[in-house]
Design a protein around this motif. Structure first.
Motif, PDB file in Angstrom:
ATOM      1  N   ALA A  12     -15.803 -14.157  27.608  1.00 20.45           N
ATOM      2  CA  ALA A  12     -15.148 -13.619  28.805  1.00 20.45           C
ATOM      3  C   ALA A  12     -15.661 -14.340  30.034  1.00 20.45           C
ATOM      4  O   ALA A  12     -16.775 -14.863  30.050  1.00 20.45           O
ATOM      5  N   THR A  13     -14.833 -14.369  31.048  1.00 22.26           N
ATOM      6  CA  THR A  13     -15.297 -14.895  32.325  1.00 22.26           C
ATOM      7  C   THR A  13     -15.743 -13.702  33.156  1.00 22.26           C
ATOM      8  O   THR A  13     -15.051 -12.688  33.207  1.00 22.26           O
ATOM      9  N   CYS A  14     -16.891 -13.830  33.789  1.00 25.92           N
ATOM     10  CA  CYS A  14     -17.391 -12.704  34.575  1.00 25.92           C
ATOM     11  C   CYS A  14     -17.317 -13.030  36.053  1.00 25.92           C
ATOM     12  O   CYS A  14     -17.523 -14.172  36.455  1.00 25.92           O
ATOM     13  N   ALA A  15     -17.041 -12.010  36.816  1.00 28.68           N
ATOM     14  CA  ALA A  15     -16.969 -12.214  38.264  1.00 28.68           C
ATOM     15  C   ALA A  15     -17.580 -11.018  38.963  1.00 28.68           C
ATOM     16  O   ALA A  15     -17.735  -9.943  38.372  1.00 28.68           O
ATOM     17  N   THR A  16     -17.937 -11.205  40.222  1.00 27.90           N
ATOM     18  CA  THR A  16     -18.542 -10.104  40.963  1.00 27.90           C
ATOM     19  C   THR A  16     -17.529  -9.379  41.842  1.00 27.90           C
ATOM     20  O   THR A  16     -17.726  -8.233  42.212  1.00 27.90           O
ATOM     21  N   GLU A  17     -16.429 -10.045  42.163  1.00 29.92           N
ATOM     22  CA  GLU A  17     -15.437  -9.422  43.039  1.00 29.92           C
ATOM     23  C   GLU A  17     -14.095  -9.356  42.329  1.00 29.92           C
ATOM     24  O   GLU A  17     -13.770 -10.197  41.501  1.00 29.92           O
ATOM     25  N   VAL A  18     -13.329  -8.370  42.680  1.00 33.81           N
ATOM     26  CA  VAL A  18     -12.021  -8.237  42.036  1.00 33.81           C
ATOM     27  C   VAL A  18     -11.017  -9.195  42.652  1.00 33.81           C
ATOM     28  O   VAL A  18     -11.072  -9.509  43.835  1.00 33.81           O
ATOM     29  N   ASP A  19     -10.137  -9.667  41.825  1.00 31.33           N
ATOM     30  CA  ASP A  19      -8.968 -10.398  42.312  1.00 31.33           C
ATOM     31  C   ASP A  19      -7.865 -10.255  41.269  1.00 31.33           C
ATOM     32  O   ASP A  19      -8.032  -9.559  40.272  1.00 31.33           O
ATOM     33  N   ALA A  20      -6.774 -10.917  41.503  1.00 36.54           N
ATOM     34  CA  ALA A  20      -5.593 -10.687  40.663  1.00 36.54           C
ATOM     35  C   ALA A  20      -5.801 -11.085  39.213  1.00 36.54           C
ATOM     36  O   ALA A  20      -5.167 -10.543  38.306  1.00 36.54           O
ATOM     37  N   SER A  21      -6.728 -12.037  38.979  1.00 35.27           N
ATOM     38  CA  SER A  21      -6.858 -12.518  37.592  1.00 35.27           C
ATOM     39  C   SER A  21      -7.752 -11.624  36.741  1.00 35.27           C
ATOM     40  O   SER A  21      -7.839 -11.807  35.532  1.00 35.27           O
ATOM     41  N   VAL A  22      -8.378 -10.666  37.369  1.00 31.25           N
ATOM     42  CA  VAL A  22      -9.289  -9.797  36.611  1.00 31.25           C
ATOM     43  C   VAL A  22      -8.491  -8.953  35.628  1.00 31.25           C
ATOM     44  O   VAL A  22      -7.417  -8.436  35.947  1.00 31.25           O
ATOM     45  N   THR A  23      -9.011  -8.827  34.390  1.00 34.63           N
ATOM     46  CA  THR A  23      -8.301  -8.033  33.382  1.00 34.63           C
ATOM     47  C   THR A  23      -9.011  -6.723  33.070  1.00 34.63           C
ATOM     48  O   THR A  23      -8.396  -5.749  32.699  1.00 34.63           O
ATOM     49  N   HIS A  24     -10.359  -6.738  33.188  1.00 35.28           N
ATOM     50  CA  HIS A  24     -11.119  -5.539  32.820  1.00 35.28           C
ATOM     51  C   HIS A  24     -12.147  -5.220  33.893  1.00 35.28           C
ATOM     52  O   HIS A  24     -12.766  -6.111  34.456  1.00 35.28           O
ATOM     53  N   VAL A  25     -12.317  -3.946  34.125  1.00 33.62           N
ATOM     54  CA  VAL A  25     -13.418  -3.515  34.982  1.00 33.62           C
ATOM     55  C   VAL A  25     -14.345  -2.667  34.119  1.00 33.62           C
ATOM     56  O   VAL A  25     -13.921  -1.692  33.507  1.00 33.62           O
ATOM     57  N   VAL A  26     -15.598  -3.084  34.077  1.00 35.28           N
ATOM     58  CA  VAL A  26     -16.585  -2.326  33.296  1.00 35.28           C
ATOM     59  C   VAL A  26     -17.376  -1.472  34.261  1.00 35.28           C
ATOM     60  O   VAL A  26     -18.002  -1.979  35.180  1.00 35.28           O
ATOM     61  N   ALA A  27     -17.308  -0.181  34.051  1.00 35.50           N
ATOM     62  CA  ALA A  27     -17.976   0.712  34.999  1.00 35.50           C
ATOM     63  C   ALA A  27     -18.601   1.878  34.263  1.00 35.50           C
ATOM     64  O   ALA A  27     -18.310   2.124  33.096  1.00 35.50           O
ATOM     65  N   MET A  28     -19.476   2.573  34.940  1.00 37.20           N
ATOM     66  CA  MET A  28     -20.102   3.744  34.336  1.00 37.20           C
ATOM     67  C   MET A  28     -19.670   5.018  35.036  1.00 37.20           C
ATOM     68  O   MET A  28     -20.051   6.100  34.659  1.00 37.20           O
ATOM     69  N   ASP A  29     -18.868   4.873  36.060  1.00 28.72           N
ATOM     70  CA  ASP A  29     -18.571   6.019  36.902  1.00 28.72           C
ATOM     71  C   ASP A  29     -17.172   5.851  37.483  1.00 28.72           C
ATOM     72  O   ASP A  29     -16.821   4.755  37.920  1.00 28.72           O
ATOM     73  N   VAL A  30     -16.372   6.891  37.483  1.00 25.67           N
ATOM     74  CA  VAL A  30     -14.980   6.738  37.964  1.00 25.67           C
ATOM     75  C   VAL A  30     -14.874   6.569  39.464  1.00 25.67           C
ATOM     76  O   VAL A  30     -13.881   6.108  39.980  1.00 25.67           O
ATOM     77  N   GLY A  31     -15.903   6.952  40.182  1.00 27.54           N
ATOM     78  CA  GLY A  31     -15.705   7.049  41.624  1.00 27.54           C
ATOM     79  C   GLY A  31     -15.763   5.756  42.405  1.00 27.54           C
ATOM     80  O   GLY A  31     -15.590   5.753  43.610  1.00 27.54           O
TER      81      GLY A  31
END
Lengths: 464, 177
Positions: A393-412
């Motif tokens: 996977a390619t990892c990034a620190t900021e969101v942009d249009a090419s992002v496919t997945h967000v890995v998070a531990m919290d919905v907020g």
């Protein structure tokens, strides 16, 4: 055939002198390894010798008639022998048995790697090990096989001490298979070792399939009798492992495993183990497998709070279990190694091929992490980032249009809200871990954050 | 090689064994202690054949044990460098093969196996000549020459060769007649 060695003809008139001289010469020569010379003892000389009761002289006399007739032949023969023995280069002591070099028999300093699993007291020098590895490589290539080193505990089986059996596990005692004929059995009671062992589902098919593509080794942190007993359960005919059973008594460094006692080249060896830290020098050869917790004592050992498979009265699925997934990976790596068969295989390295196979798992995914890493740290250095990148996977620190997945531990978090708006996948970190262990991209629905809330944030079991 | 020699040993005996059967007890204790053991100098004691003499017992100070010096005859087995032995192959691998001659473990390295014999891997690993006429595998009998011996407390290790003339396979029970 030993050529009786002797010095050049002695022109002594006195037979006593000759007898004494011959005696001393024969005494000194019987121990030495020196190159022998031809013995053109002339007939006259030998005849002069008294037939005293010296048996050695008698032997000389007996041998002489042959020698007369074959004088020419014996000269050339003994010359050959002297050539052969003088061209013997000083022994390199490639290895020792006991503390003797096994080529020349001399006592040597005991250095080199100990191969106790082959035979007690057997050691090989590093050069010899390298030479054997090269020969092994050629042999394996002609058979189209690589090497596979297998761990035992929590990888192929799970063992518990009988004392640690919980009351709800007592039912297992009635399900144990006989030790007389172990084929087809899964769970065994070893009274004499005070242990009970459960083999992982699919292990018999796994070994059968793997042995067609790999030369199999066992390398366990158990002691030698334990290792041998487990090998008997897994491989009753001795056809998979043979003598290649390495236990902790054979390792060179305590509490660590290393490929130095494996007689295969590092670029052709794959390792299957549940503990990454056991192989500090060979991370690239290692396929980490999910631990097999069948007995409750095993879960307790690792401080897990979930129930073990025996307590849940269930087991891993055979066709879709962990071993089956790993077998597919092994097949894939093996076929990549021997692809386009016949060409220069010495340049292929199984480690890079393994990386290649791994990178296909999350290929095409672009992942952003949200509140997964502590803010003070560099995100790129975090192990999870590294694992994700290793999976392709390619990892990034900021969101942009090419992002496919967000890995998070919290919905907020903001990133999660963005993802929901843009219809991107939101998963917790278990999704990446699962892909890592099962070598396959997992459906994102199983790792949604709602699941996380249900189970509680501190219970991140990998879902099968 | 086997030898029949006289050895001496100091046997300690507990007073409970004294009495009419003192000598028998002494002899049976000697047999239990000595048969099957190994020493550097004499090799393996295979069997005791007879008792030559039992000396006067000496009571040890402080305990009631009595020490008897016993001279006994026994058969011992000790391999020597340069000796030719017959042995049974126990393990064959690509580094050579291991063979056993009674209690002695012998290793013959690949370097000391004739060059025309190649290692064949498989479920019955073996060394075979190029024409397949001679095969060394497990349970084969071989004649080998000892080129070095080393004695441990309980075992004797030897290193051997079959590269010389008249050495090698004697008999292969697994081979088809």
């Amino acid at each position: 055939m030993s050529v009786a060695s002797d010095s050049s003809p002695v022109h002594s008139s006195s037979s006593d002198d000759l007898a004494a001289f011959l005696e001393t010469e024969l005494d000194s020569d019987s121990d030495s390894d020196s190159s022998s010379e031809s013995f053109p003892i002339e007939a006259a000389e030998v005849a002069v010798v008294d037939v005293s009761s010296n048996h050695r002289l008698k032997r000389q006399k007996l041998e002489h008639p042959e020698d007369e007739t074959e004088n020419v032949a014996s000269v050339t023969f003994s010359e050959e022998i002297s050539e052969a023995s003088s061209s013997k280069s000083p022994c390199e002591h490639p290895g020792t048995f006991g503390n003797m070099c096994f080529v020349c028999g001399q006592k040597v300093e005991v250095t080199g790697v100990s191969f106790g699993y082959i035979h007690k007291g057997f050691k090989l020098q590093q050069d010899e090990v390298t030479r054997l590895r090269d020969i092994d490589m050629k042999a394996l290539q002609s058979q189209r096989k690589l090497c596979l080193v297998l761990d035992l505990d929590h990888t192929l089986l799970n063992t518990t001490v009988l004392r640690d059996l919980r009351p709800e596990e007592e039912y297992l005692k009635s399900h144990t298979h006989s030790l007389q004929d172990v084929s087809g059995g899964d769970i065994f009671m070893l009274e004499f070792m005070h242990m009970m062992t459960k083999l992982r589902p699919f292990v018999h098919s796994f070994l059968k399939e793997a042995s067609k593509m790999f030369v199999l080794y066992i390398y366990t942190m158990g002691d030698r009798p334990y290792a041998r007993q487990m090998a008997k359960l897994l491989d009753p005919k001795g056809e998979y492992f043979g003598e290649r059973i390495i236990s902790r008594d054979d390792g060179t460094v305590k509490h660590q495993k290393s490929l130095d006692v494996v007689l295969g080249q590092e670029k052709a060896v794959l390792i299957l183990d549940d503990t990454e830290n056991a192989w500090p020098g060979h991370r690239d050869n290692l396929i980490v497998i999910e631990r097999y917790h069948f007995f409750a004592s095993s879960c307790k050992q690792f401080d897990h709070r979930f129930q073990s498979l025996s307590q849940l009265k269930s087991d891993e699925s055979e066709p879709e279990g962990v071993l089956s997934a790993v077998l597919k990976v092994l097949k894939q790596t093996h076929s990549l190694f021997f692809q386009d068969g016949g060409e220069d295989l010495s340049s292929r390295d199984v480690r890079s091929l393994l990386k290649q196979v791994r990178k296909e798992i999350l290929e095409g995914c672009k992942v952003v992490f949200s509140r997964v890493f502590p803010t003070k740290t560099q995100a790129e250095d975090h192990p999870l980032w590294r694992v994700a990148e290793g999976l392709g996977a390619t990892c990034a620190t900021e969101v942009d249009a090419s992002v496919t997945h967000v890995v998070a531990m919290d919905v907020g978090t903001e990133k999660v809200r963005w993802a929901i708006r843009e219809k991107k996948f939101v998963v917790h970190r278990g999704w990446i871990d699962a892909a890592n262990y099962l070598w396959k991209k997992q459906p994102e629905e199983k790792f949604g954050l709602e699941q996380l809330k249900k189970q509680g944030a501190d219970d991140l079991t990998v879902e099968k | 090689m086997f030898f029949h020699i006289v050895l001496e040993r100091n046997m300690q005996l507990h007073p409970r064994f004294f009495g009419r059967n003192l000598r028998e007890n002494l002899v049976s204790k000697l047999m239990k202690d000595v048969e099957g053991t190994c020493s550097g100098r004499h090799g393996f004691v295979v069997a005791i054949t007879g008792i030559e003499s039992v000396g006067k017992g000496l009571i040890r100070d402080g305990t009631a044990f009595v020490t008897f010096p016993v001279k006994y005859q026994c058969v011992v087995f000790r391999p020597f460098k340069g000796e030719i032995l017959e042995a049974v192959v126990t393990l064959v691998n690509k580094m050579g093969f291991f063979a056993e001659a009674g209690p002695v473990q012998i290793f013959v390295s690949k370097h000391l196996i004739p060059d025309d014999m190649e290692f064949q891997a498989g479920d019955m690993p073996n060394y075979t000549t190029s024409d397949g006429s001679v095969k060394i595998q497990k349970e084969c009998e071989v004649r080998l020459k000892i080129i070095g011996t080393r004695v441990d407390a309980t075992e004797i290790f030897c290193v051997g060769t079959i590269k010389d003339d008249f050495l090698g396979v004697i008999n292969d029970p697994a081979a088809a007649a």
